[in-house]
Design a protein around this motif. Structure first.
Motif, PDB file in Angstrom:
ATOM      1  N   SER A 146       4.818  15.224  18.384  1.00 52.28           N
ATOM      2  CA  SER A 146       4.933  14.928  16.965  1.00 52.28           C
ATOM      3  C   SER A 146       6.043  13.920  16.738  1.00 52.28           C
ATOM      4  N   ILE A 147       5.882  13.103  15.711  1.00 52.75           N
ATOM      5  CA  ILE A 147       6.893  12.132  15.306  1.00 52.75           C
ATOM      6  C   ILE A 147       7.181  12.349  13.833  1.00 52.75           C
ATOM      7  N   ILE A 148       8.447  12.391  13.472  1.00 53.40           N
ATOM      8  CA  ILE A 148       8.859  12.478  12.069  1.00 53.40           C
ATOM      9  C   ILE A 148       9.376  11.114  11.658  1.00 53.40           C
TER      10      ILE A 148
ATOM     11  N   THR B  34       0.646  13.953  15.965  1.00 53.62           N
ATOM     12  CA  THR B  34       1.090  14.389  14.643  1.00 53.62           C
ATOM     13  C   THR B  34       2.181  13.456  14.144  1.00 53.62           C
ATOM     14  N   ILE B  35       2.021  12.995  12.904  1.00 56.32           N
ATOM     15  CA  ILE B  35       3.034  12.162  12.256  1.00 56.32           C
ATOM     16  C   ILE B  35       3.391  12.823  10.939  1.00 56.32           C
ATOM     17  N   ILE B  36       4.681  13.008  10.690  1.00 54.08           N
ATOM     18  CA  ILE B  36       5.135  13.665   9.475  1.00 54.08           C
ATOM     19  C   ILE B  36       6.009  12.689   8.688  1.00 54.08           C
ATOM     20  N   PRO B  37       5.519  12.184   7.526  1.00 52.14           N
ATOM     21  CA  PRO B  37       6.376  11.331   6.704  1.00 52.14           C
ATOM     22  C   PRO B  37       7.391  12.181   5.955  1.00 52.14           C
ATOM     23  N   LEU B  38       8.656  11.786   5.981  1.00 57.46           N
ATOM     24  CA  LEU B  38       9.721  12.551   5.339  1.00 57.46           C
ATOM     25  C   LEU B  38      10.510  11.617   4.424  1.00 57.46           C
ATOM     26  N   CYS B  39      10.281  11.759   3.110  1.00 54.32           N
ATOM     27  CA  CYS B  39      10.973  10.926   2.133  1.00 54.32           C
ATOM     28  C   CYS B  39      10.834  11.570   0.753  1.00 54.32           C
ATOM     29  N   ASN B  40      11.668  11.137  -0.177  1.00 48.32           N
ATOM     30  CA  ASN B  40      11.550  11.594  -1.561  1.00 48.32           C
ATOM     31  C   ASN B  40      10.531  10.729  -2.289  1.00 48.32           C
ATOM     32  N   ILE B  41       9.623  11.383  -3.004  1.00 47.68           N
ATOM     33  CA  ILE B  41       8.631  10.675  -3.800  1.00 47.68           C
ATOM     34  C   ILE B  41       8.638  11.289  -5.187  1.00 47.68           C
ATOM     35  N   GLY B  42       8.696  10.429  -6.205  1.00 44.56           N
ATOM     36  CA  GLY B  42       8.756  10.901  -7.581  1.00 44.56           C
ATOM     37  C   GLY B  42       7.498  11.627  -8.015  1.00 44.56           C
ATOM     38  N   ASN B  43       7.658  12.545  -8.952  1.00 41.78           N
ATOM     39  CA  ASN B  43       6.547  13.316  -9.491  1.00 41.78           C
ATOM     40  C   ASN B  43       5.993  12.592 -10.721  1.00 41.78           C
ATOM     41  N   ASP B  44       5.358  11.437 -10.486  1.00 41.70           N
ATOM     42  CA  ASP B  44       4.784  10.629 -11.553  1.00 41.70           C
ATOM     43  C   ASP B  44       3.571   9.886 -11.006  1.00 41.70           C
ATOM     44  N   ASP B  45       2.984   9.013 -11.805  1.00 42.37           N
ATOM     45  CA  ASP B  45       1.771   8.307 -11.376  1.00 42.37           C
ATOM     46  C   ASP B  45       2.020   7.458 -10.132  1.00 42.37           C
ATOM     47  N   THR B  46       3.174   6.804 -10.066  1.00 43.33           N
ATOM     48  CA  THR B  46       3.499   5.981  -8.906  1.00 43.33           C
ATOM     49  C   THR B  46       3.618   6.842  -7.653  1.00 43.33           C
ATOM     50  N   GLY B  47       4.278   7.986  -7.776  1.00 38.76           N
ATOM     51  CA  GLY B  47       4.413   8.903  -6.649  1.00 38.76           C
ATOM     52  C   GLY B  47       3.071   9.431  -6.186  1.00 38.76           C
ATOM     53  N   THR B  48       2.200   9.744  -7.133  1.00 39.77           N
ATOM     54  CA  THR B  48       0.856  10.228  -6.798  1.00 39.77           C
ATOM     55  C   THR B  48       0.076   9.167  -6.024  1.00 39.77           C
ATOM     56  N   THR B  49       0.198   7.912  -6.451  1.00 38.61           N
ATOM     57  CA  THR B  49      -0.478   6.813  -5.754  1.00 38.61           C
ATOM     58  C   THR B  49       0.063   6.670  -4.338  1.00 38.61           C
TER      59      THR B  49
END
Length: 104
Positions: free
Chosen positions: A1-3, A78-93
């Motif tokens: 796996s890679i994070i 396995t690849i696991i993306p780890l970052c903060n993403i906003g809870n809005d339309d841009t984040g959903t996209t």
């Protein structure tokens, strides 16, 4: 796996954009502004989406470009993306774009 940890953003690509010079009284830099555009596409940007996309190609055995050979068998499972993403339309996209990397 890679994070993959780091930054993530949503890049907005405007198609057929036209520009005009900004007309403000104190503008000495001839700044340009977008006046019209016809369509847009979104792409994941930053280290997490770009690295995740490249590694996802390896998990599916796809060549990275026309000049590269196909990787068989896949070397990453396995690849696991780890970052903060906003809870809005841009984040959903952005989440949708990251999920597509896993299904292609």
């Amino acid at each position: 796996s890679i994070i993959c940890a780091g930054s993530a953003c949503l890049e907005l690509h405007l198609h057929q954009a036209s520009t005009q010079t900004a007309s403000t009284p104190n503008d000495t830099n001839n700044n340009k502004q977008i006046s019209t555009f016809h369509g847009q596409t979104n792409q994941g940007g930053g280290s997490v989406p770009m690295t995740t996309q490249t590694l996802a190609r390896l998990t599916h055995g796809q060549p990275l470009s026309d000049n590269c050979i196909e990787v068989t068998p896949p070397v990453v499972h396995t690849i696991i993306p780890l970052c903060n993403i906003g809870n809005d339309d841009t984040g959903t996209t952005l989440v949708s774009i990251l999920e597509q990397f896993g299904s292609n």
